[in-house]
Design a protein around this motif. Structure first.
Motif, PDB file in Angstrom:
ATOM      1  N   THR A   5       0.801  -1.714   0.265  1.00 57.66           N
ATOM      2  CA  THR A   5      -0.092   0.061  -0.087  1.00 57.66           C
ATOM      3  C   THR A   5       0.571   1.142  -0.223  1.00 57.66           C
ATOM      4  O   THR A   5       0.437   2.429  -0.998  1.00 57.66           O
ATOM      5  CB  THR A   5      -1.333   0.011   1.515  1.00 57.66           C
ATOM      6  N   LYS A   6       1.649   1.084   0.311  1.00 56.81           N
ATOM      7  CA  LYS A   6       2.671   2.521   0.299  1.00 56.81           C
ATOM      8  C   LYS A   6       3.667   2.560  -0.835  1.00 56.81           C
ATOM      9  O   LYS A   6       3.436   3.805  -1.036  1.00 56.81           O
ATOM     10  CB  LYS A   6       3.560   2.615   1.661  1.00 56.81           C
ATOM     11  N   THR A  57     -14.326   3.307   0.353  1.00 57.94           N
ATOM     12  CA  THR A  57     -13.448   4.529   0.533  1.00 57.94           C
ATOM     13  C   THR A  57     -12.555   4.853  -1.135  1.00 57.94           C
ATOM     14  O   THR A  57     -11.904   3.797  -1.250  1.00 57.94           O
ATOM     15  CB  THR A  57     -13.186   5.065   1.686  1.00 57.94           C
ATOM     16  N   ASN A 113      -9.301   5.688  -0.021  1.00 56.32           N
ATOM     17  CA  ASN A 113      -8.324   5.813   0.732  1.00 56.32           C
ATOM     18  C   ASN A 113      -7.813   3.980   0.252  1.00 56.32           C
ATOM     19  O   ASN A 113      -6.979   3.598   0.399  1.00 56.32           O
ATOM     20  CB  ASN A 113      -7.695   5.968   1.966  1.00 56.32           C
ATOM     21  N   ASP A 114      -9.370   3.330   0.332  1.00 59.67           N
ATOM     22  CA  ASP A 114      -8.997   2.131  -0.310  1.00 59.67           C
ATOM     23  C   ASP A 114      -8.595   1.190  -1.703  1.00 59.67           C
ATOM     24  O   ASP A 114      -8.210   0.495  -1.423  1.00 59.67           O
ATOM     25  CB  ASP A 114     -10.670   1.506  -0.374  1.00 59.67           C
ATOM     26  N   LEU A 117      -6.109   3.217  -3.650  1.00 55.14           N
ATOM     27  CA  LEU A 117      -5.174   3.756  -3.866  1.00 55.14           C
ATOM     28  C   LEU A 117      -3.814   3.272  -3.847  1.00 55.14           C
ATOM     29  O   LEU A 117      -2.934   3.202  -2.735  1.00 55.14           O
ATOM     30  CB  LEU A 117      -5.078   5.110  -2.619  1.00 55.14           C
ATOM     31  N   TYR A 147       0.087   4.192  -9.904  1.00 56.28           N
ATOM     32  CA  TYR A 147      -1.723   3.946  -9.299  1.00 56.28           C
ATOM     33  C   TYR A 147      -2.185   2.998 -10.022  1.00 56.28           C
ATOM     34  O   TYR A 147      -1.978   2.434 -11.746  1.00 56.28           O
ATOM     35  CB  TYR A 147      -2.485   4.867  -9.343  1.00 56.28           C
ATOM     36  N   TYR A 150     -12.257   9.290  -7.641  1.00 56.49           N
ATOM     37  CA  TYR A 150     -10.517   8.642  -7.760  1.00 56.49           C
ATOM     38  C   TYR A 150      -9.919   9.065  -9.092  1.00 56.49           C
ATOM     39  O   TYR A 150      -8.287   9.000  -9.111  1.00 56.49           O
ATOM     40  CB  TYR A 150     -11.037   6.915  -8.435  1.00 56.49           C
TER      41      TYR A 150
END
Length: 569
Positions: A249-250, A323, A325-326, A328, A340, A383
């Motif tokens: 995720t990072k 959401t 953030n889910d 990205l 992305y 998004y």
């Protein structure tokens, strides 16, 4: 954690290179070879052979004075487990706990150190420790079970695995009000001293220390014993995934080569596929964020198509709960230059739309399915506004995702306009053809007055788009001042709009045959003039009918001034 101390004599074993010897005045007459290690021991003077049924049988043909050499390469637990058994025979102090019980017990069984050989033998003491201490403890049972992975066949045959699992499951099923043993619980924001009651998922972190096959056995046993809440099983899977799977995720993980890396990736793939197979079928048993995270990890690890398809299907069922953030996640393909992972979002959206169309072939305006798809539409536009800032994002991927939504998904096009504007701002070198391709998605009738006002002055937009925005802005302004029914106004505006668009399209097509690169500036001015004439003529006719020709003509001059300013530039 509990321990057992056996023996009273000090440790007289010492190691010199690959030889382990007991300090003694009596010369060694028994050599035990295990792999590359030799033990120099004693047959009868020290009760080693009398306590080991196997050594008694192997030494039965030798005289007391003979020096005997025995190979025990297949002793379970290797030289360390054998040394514990030998020290027990010598009366040397040994400390036993959950971490070394399994190899010691298996080795003692292998050497036949049972009551039939000698009373009070090693096997009896180990069994008593196992029953009274290890199986009674929570963490002891888990540690002992984890050590069985090095001796799976012996542990299975001796019943160690089954008994440990039974003990662990029994404690998991204990009512939280009766949980009195120590457990690990390190959730963010949770302070044990401030909570009087035990959380329902108190056991998940300790169980996550187990190997994936043993973890699966625990989860299977819990689900077969009683019907736990699906969310509880889902939480256990989430904790285990966070413990063992890479975090994607990072940033984009490094795709390095090497046997060790490939071995680690293969282990992670096996864990991932096992976790996916254990996710309860109940909707909401795990969060959409967790499903998308697993899908991102699956892309990174190169998981099987079956695993990816199952994750996409499950994520599609809960896509409405996502959401921003889910979603990205960085792209996991080394060939992708953009940051992305827009393909992940497109795949889940496609799965959602398949289900949506199946459930709602003819949705009504106020139906739940319409509200659902419009929620998804706002989410996708948000998004797009984020990924549009990616300087390496291909326009084809952005357009493909934006066009995947059906028309009913967007109640207005303000969000889509913002995404297009951001992309054009971050990508100033976009060709005119690509600009038109993007702006072709916009429905100017669905733009709010504020957004239309911004679009009219937006230098980044193609001329045709500005013309359309001006036209519909003028149409809405005229409609707001008339007292006639809206249907009559639309009926009279439609031919003007169609004629103007047709004229514009013909001119663009004609210029396109002359030059494949773009429409010339002269052609754009001609298009402006023709559009202005159509708009002015149409509005004048309406003005005469409502006896307001002067006001209407004045209003139509405002767009013309904008055209003149853009042409002068």
């Amino acid at each position: 954690m509990k321990f057992m101390k056996i023996g009273t004599k000090p440790d007289t074993f010492y190691t010199e290179e690959a030889t382990r010897t007991v300090i003694s005045d009596i010369p060694s007459d028994l050599t035990i070879r295990i792999d590359n290690v030799c033990f120099l021991l004693h047959k009868l003077q020290i009760p080693l052979v009398p306590k080991c049924g196997l050594l008694q049988r192997l030494c039965s043909d030798a005289d007391d004075s003979d020096i005997v050499t025995i190979d025990l390469h297949d002793v379970p637990g290797g030289e360390d487990a054998f040394e514990l058994c030998a020290k027990f025979c010598y009366g040397i102090t040994i400390n036993l706990g959950a971490h070394n019980f399994v190899p010691a017990f298996c080795a003692a069984k292998f050497l036949r150190m049972t009551e039939s050989i000698e009373k009070g033998n090693f096997v009896l003491k180990l069994e008593a420790f196992f029953n009274s201490c290890i199986l009674e403890g929570w963490k002891d049972s888990i540690v002992a079970l984890q050590t069985t992975i090095k001796l799976p066949e012996w542990s299975e045959n001796l019943g160690i695995i089954r008994r440990c699992i039974d003990s662990i499951v029994e404690k998991i099923l204990t009512p939280t009000s009766k949980v009195s043993w120590s457990y690990t619980y390190t959730r963010p924001g949770y302070i044990k001293k401030q909570h009087q009651s035990v959380p329902k998922d108190w056991w998940t972190e300790d169980v996550s220390d187990l190997d994936i096959d043993l973890f699966r056995c625990i989860i299977t046993a819990v689900r077969s014993t009683y019907i736990p809440p699906p969310q509880l099983i889902g939480e256990a899977l989430h904790v285990y995934a966070c413990r063992w799977l890479p975090d994607t995720t990072k940033s984009r993980p490094l795709h390095s080569s090497g046997s060790q890396t490939e071995e680690s990736r293969e282990k992670s793939r096996r864990i991932l596929e096992a976790i996916v197979s254990m996710i309860p079928s109940d909707r909401g048993s795990v969060s959409i964020g967790f499903l998308l995270k697993l899908l991102s990890i699956a892309n990174y690890l190169g998981a099987s198509p079956v695993t990816k398809t199952e994750l996409i299907r499950k994520a599609g069922l809960q896509f409405e709960e996502a959401t921003l953030n889910d979603m990205l996640f960085p792209s996991q393909l080394p060939t992708d230059q953009h940051f992305y992972d827009i393909d992940l979002v497109a795949a889940v959206l496609e799965s959602y739309l398949v289900l949506w169309r199946r459930q709602s072939p003819l949705p009504t305006e106020n139906s739940h399915m319409v509200r659902s798809i419009r929620k998804i539409g706002k989410f996708i536009d948000s998004y797009l506004q984020v990924v549009a800032r990616d300087v390496n994002m291909p326009i084809s991927k952005l357009v493909s995702l934006a066009e995947a939504l059906p028309d009913v998904a967007r109640e207005d096009h303000d969000g889509l306009y913002k995404a297009i504007n951001i992309y054009l701002k971050e990508h100033p070198d976009v060709s005119k053809a690509d600009k038109k391709r993007m702006c072709r998605m916009l429905d100017c009738q669905k733009l709010s007055p504020e957004v239309r006002a911004h679009a009219v002055k937006n230098e980044r937009l193609p001329l045709r788009t500005v013309v359309q925005v001006l036209f519909f802005d003028q149409e809405s302004g005229s409609r707001s001042t008339t007292h006639k029914p809206e249907s009559i106004t639309r009926a009279r505006q439609a031919p003007i709009e169609a004629e103007a668009k047709e004229e514009c399209d013909k001119k663009v097509q004609h210029e396109g045959t002359k030059s494949s690169s773009r429409v010339t500036e002269t052609s754009e001015r001609e298009i402006q003039k023709r559009m202005e004439a159509k708009m002015v003529r149409g509005d004048s006719e309406k003005g005469k009918e409502r006896k307001g020709e002067t006001n209407s003509t004045a209003k139509m001059m405002e767009p013309k001034q904008v055209f003149q300013r853009r042409s002068s530039r």
